[in-house]
Motif scaffolding. Sequence first.
Motif, PDB file in Angstrom:
ATOM      1  N   ALA A 153       0.839  -1.199   0.000  1.00  0.00           N
ATOM      2  CA  ALA A 153       0.000   0.000   0.000  1.00  0.00           C
ATOM      3  C   ALA A 153       0.877   1.254   0.000  1.00  0.00           C
ATOM      4  CB  ALA A 153      -0.913   0.005   1.222  1.00  0.00           C
ATOM      5  N   GLY A 154       0.356   2.336  -0.572  1.00  0.00           N
ATOM      6  CA  GLY A 154       1.038   3.615  -0.523  1.00  0.00           C
ATOM      7  C   GLY A 154       2.403   3.584  -1.199  1.00  0.00           C
ATOM      8  N   THR A 155       3.310   4.435  -0.705  1.00  0.00           N
ATOM      9  CA  THR A 155       4.664   4.517  -1.237  1.00  0.00           C
ATOM     10  C   THR A 155       5.659   4.523  -0.095  1.00  0.00           C
ATOM     11  OG1 THR A 155       4.650   6.951  -1.246  1.00  0.00           O
ATOM     12  CG2 THR A 155       3.893   5.829  -3.244  1.00  0.00           C
ATOM     13  N   MET A 156       6.870   4.038  -0.379  1.00  0.00           N
ATOM     14  CA  MET A 156       7.953   4.042   0.597  1.00  0.00           C
ATOM     15  C   MET A 156       9.243   4.459  -0.106  1.00  0.00           C
ATOM     16  SD  MET A 156       7.427   0.772   3.153  1.00  0.00           S
ATOM     17  CE  MET A 156       7.478  -0.510   1.896  1.00  0.00           C
ATOM     18  N   GLY A 157       9.942   5.418   0.475  1.00  0.00           N
ATOM     19  CA  GLY A 157      11.236   5.847  -0.040  1.00  0.00           C
ATOM     20  C   GLY A 157      12.297   5.767   1.043  1.00  0.00           C
ATOM     21  N   ARG A 158      13.515   5.417   0.653  1.00  0.00           N
ATOM     22  CA  ARG A 158      14.609   5.293   1.626  1.00  0.00           C
ATOM     23  C   ARG A 158      15.867   5.941   1.061  1.00  0.00           C
ATOM     24  NH1 ARG A 158      15.951  -0.671   2.989  1.00  0.00           N
ATOM     25  NH2 ARG A 158      16.988  -0.542   0.940  1.00  0.00           N
ATOM     26  N   THR A 159      16.469   6.833   1.835  1.00  0.00           N
ATOM     27  CA  THR A 159      17.692   7.515   1.432  1.00  0.00           C
ATOM     28  C   THR A 159      18.767   7.316   2.495  1.00  0.00           C
ATOM     29  OG1 THR A 159      16.728   9.537   2.377  1.00  0.00           O
ATOM     30  CG2 THR A 159      16.626   9.275  -0.017  1.00  0.00           C
ATOM     31  N   THR A 160      20.017   7.204   2.049  1.00  0.00           N
ATOM     32  CA  THR A 160      21.157   6.996   2.943  1.00  0.00           C
ATOM     33  C   THR A 160      22.182   8.089   2.688  1.00  0.00           C
ATOM     34  OG1 THR A 160      20.789   4.602   2.883  1.00  0.00           O
ATOM     35  CG2 THR A 160      22.917   5.361   3.687  1.00  0.00           C
ATOM     36  N   TYR A 161      22.762   8.587   3.769  1.00  0.00           N
ATOM     37  CA  TYR A 161      23.674   9.731   3.684  1.00  0.00           C
ATOM     38  C   TYR A 161      24.992   9.428   4.391  1.00  0.00           C
ATOM     39  CZ  TYR A 161      19.102  11.888   2.959  1.00  0.00           C
ATOM     40  OH  TYR A 161      17.836  12.174   2.523  1.00  0.00           O
ATOM     41  N   ALA A 216      19.575   6.226  -2.955  1.00  0.00           N
ATOM     42  CA  ALA A 216      18.140   6.479  -2.810  1.00  0.00           C
ATOM     43  C   ALA A 216      17.378   5.351  -3.492  1.00  0.00           C
ATOM     44  CB  ALA A 216      17.762   7.830  -3.416  1.00  0.00           C
ATOM     45  N   HIS A 217      16.386   4.797  -2.796  1.00  0.00           N
ATOM     46  CA  HIS A 217      15.584   3.700  -3.330  1.00  0.00           C
ATOM     47  C   HIS A 217      14.127   3.902  -2.922  1.00  0.00           C
ATOM     48  CE1 HIS A 217      19.671   1.992  -3.142  1.00  0.00           C
ATOM     49  NE2 HIS A 217      19.298   1.224  -4.159  1.00  0.00           N
ATOM     50  N   TYR A 218      13.229   3.304  -3.696  1.00  0.00           N
ATOM     51  CA  TYR A 218      11.838   3.236  -3.270  1.00  0.00           C
ATOM     52  C   TYR A 218      11.358   1.792  -3.408  1.00  0.00           C
ATOM     53  CZ  TYR A 218      10.272   3.340  -8.187  1.00  0.00           C
ATOM     54  OH  TYR A 218      10.053   3.067  -9.508  1.00  0.00           O
ATOM     55  N   PHE A 219      10.312   1.456  -2.657  1.00  0.00           N
ATOM     56  CA  PHE A 219       9.845   0.072  -2.590  1.00  0.00           C
ATOM     57  C   PHE A 219       8.799  -0.181  -3.668  1.00  0.00           C
ATOM     58  CE2 PHE A 219       7.234  -3.422  -0.970  1.00  0.00           C
ATOM     59  CZ  PHE A 219       8.233  -4.351  -0.673  1.00  0.00           C
ATOM     60  N   TRP A 231      13.309  -3.118  -3.186  1.00  0.00           N
ATOM     61  CA  TRP A 231      13.805  -1.741  -3.238  1.00  0.00           C
ATOM     62  C   TRP A 231      14.523  -1.521  -4.563  1.00  0.00           C
ATOM     63  CZ3 TRP A 231      12.379   1.788   0.281  1.00  0.00           C
ATOM     64  CH2 TRP A 231      11.878   1.324   1.500  1.00  0.00           C
ATOM     65  N   VAL A 232      14.031  -0.549  -5.335  1.00  0.00           N
ATOM     66  CA  VAL A 232      14.593  -0.245  -6.652  1.00  0.00           C
ATOM     67  C   VAL A 232      15.149   1.182  -6.630  1.00  0.00           C
ATOM     68  CG1 VAL A 232      13.011  -1.818  -7.812  1.00  0.00           C
ATOM     69  CG2 VAL A 232      12.373   0.599  -7.536  1.00  0.00           C
ATOM     70  N   PRO A 233      16.087   1.521  -7.529  1.00  0.00           N
ATOM     71  CA  PRO A 233      16.701   2.861  -7.511  1.00  0.00           C
ATOM     72  C   PRO A 233      15.662   3.972  -7.679  1.00  0.00           C
ATOM     73  CG  PRO A 233      17.987   1.367  -8.858  1.00  0.00           C
ATOM     74  CD  PRO A 233      16.731   0.634  -8.520  1.00  0.00           C
ATOM     75  N   TRP A 234      15.801   4.999  -6.857  1.00  0.00           N
ATOM     76  CA  TRP A 234      14.955   6.192  -6.904  1.00  0.00           C
ATOM     77  C   TRP A 234      15.726   7.239  -7.708  1.00  0.00           C
ATOM     78  CZ3 TRP A 234      12.861   8.881  -1.821  1.00  0.00           C
ATOM     79  CH2 TRP A 234      11.924   9.857  -2.180  1.00  0.00           C
TER      80      TRP A 234
END
Length: 531
Positions: free
Chosen positions: A467-475, A515-518, A524-527
């Motif tokens: 459901a919805g969207t998910m984004g993940r970023t690493t710094y 950066a990736h999104y689900f 998790w694929v590249p954002w």
Amino acid sequence: MRERDGVVRGRPVRPDRGEGPVGYLAAILLLALVAAALVLSGAGGRIVGYVGAGICKVAQSGGLVDECPPPDPNGRNPQALDPDAPVQPCLAHSETTYLEETLTIPTKRVDVRTNSRGTLQLNKRVGPDGKVVWEVVDFTWGEGGVATPDVGGGPVKGGVWGGLMLTNGKVYGGFRTEEEARRFFDDLRNHRIGSEVKFSLRTNPLTGGFVWLGTRLPWVGDDFDRYMGGSEPDRPPTAEYMEGGVTGGFKAELRLSRVKVPLKGRGWLVSGSEANLQNGERTTYYTQRGEFEAGVQVEVGDIVQRLPAPLRQRAQQGMEDGLEAVLTAIERRFKSEFGNDFLLLPEHRAQLKAAIKVNPSIGLNYKHRGGTTWAVTEDKDGNVVGLSQVRNGQDILYARVDAKVESGNADGDRLDGTAGKQWILFAQRTLTEKRLDHSRQEDREIIDRYLLDGDTGRVERAWDEGAGTMGRTTYDNTGDTTKLEGRGAEGGRPKTRWGVFEIGRESERHTLQSAHYFKPGAGWVPWRSCR
């Protein structure tokens, strides 16, 4: 024989069966060359988007691809068409600097503890269309509570504290370039937290009220406000927020032979509201966050005492030179605050050097930060727009150098101080943002149930199921911190503690690493729009 449904032997019938693979590849090559020429000529994204769609259609006719997305008339990133891709701007870069002061005043049974922090952030956000937006965030918090005096003895001592906190913040967006945003950020930083003395007087809960009254004086109030760093910039904010809640923490120190292990932890449980001053949206949220520190320090004085005589004398001379440099820095700082009339005379310097004992230490320090925020956003008419969750985690390893200064007199009066500096050796931050959109039927049902029963577990399971969207970023993080602490006690029986004053600065730079999104079924694929 061809059937009416266009299927022979279970396979779709192509309308142009006479074309072979070579013809399709030639058509694709021709369209690709046209698209490349359009890009090089600076043609608009609308034209290039339609040519790209044409390439896909030719490939589909030749059986090379199964499905083609519709052309984007605005020439945006194709990811914007993916319903699983985040629609909110991603945080592509961030710089943070803050100044924090803590004052602990002893009373008969407990200590009164006050704390304030001024923070400024420079953020780069990138939308799903690739548009870059720069913003500056300015917020100040104040805390008030009670604390236990240091308890324990021998190898273990420490204490706990707890209280209430309040934060007020503003967001300044709409900067066209990084240079424009950075200039505003630097000017605001010098104004807000450029002076430790002005900042402490303006923001500490015990003295802030008197400063506020001074800003309301006729004729001179505005000038006084600017002088103290409290006046607002000419640029109007694009959003503002306020939050409050409970806070608490502990501080301890272990001594293992000649090694000192400082420990520290603090946490917050707060709720707040943010108003978007451009579109009228209001976001109500609550946050749980905390941080923990553990260090290992070795006192240089213990090492020096074990050196051969020539090296020991050289090291002791170096510490005396360091003390002289500290006194010079103090004199320079007070001159900048109170004018050139402030001066440490030679006899004063000699008295200070005779009374002060310097004991430096070196070591490592580890810090972990973590937090979770749940938020509900409504439009200007009070209609629910969406539900979001943000998780923030960070691990930092510092190299640290501290210098402890001890002084006293024959009456038993003591004044101790500690100056410390830390440099980031390694650090990584991970930001995970999940969203549900109330305009989507499948998301709306989940949001409405959450608003009725507050079951966060059900919402988490819905996200995991797609459901919805998910984004993940690493710094990757770089930066440093500085800290000064002073405490004193008056001799006699019993001793009278004078309290503790701490002030520190920190600067960090967060550089995007990935950066990736689900995407359900793919993970998790590249954002790619986040850069």
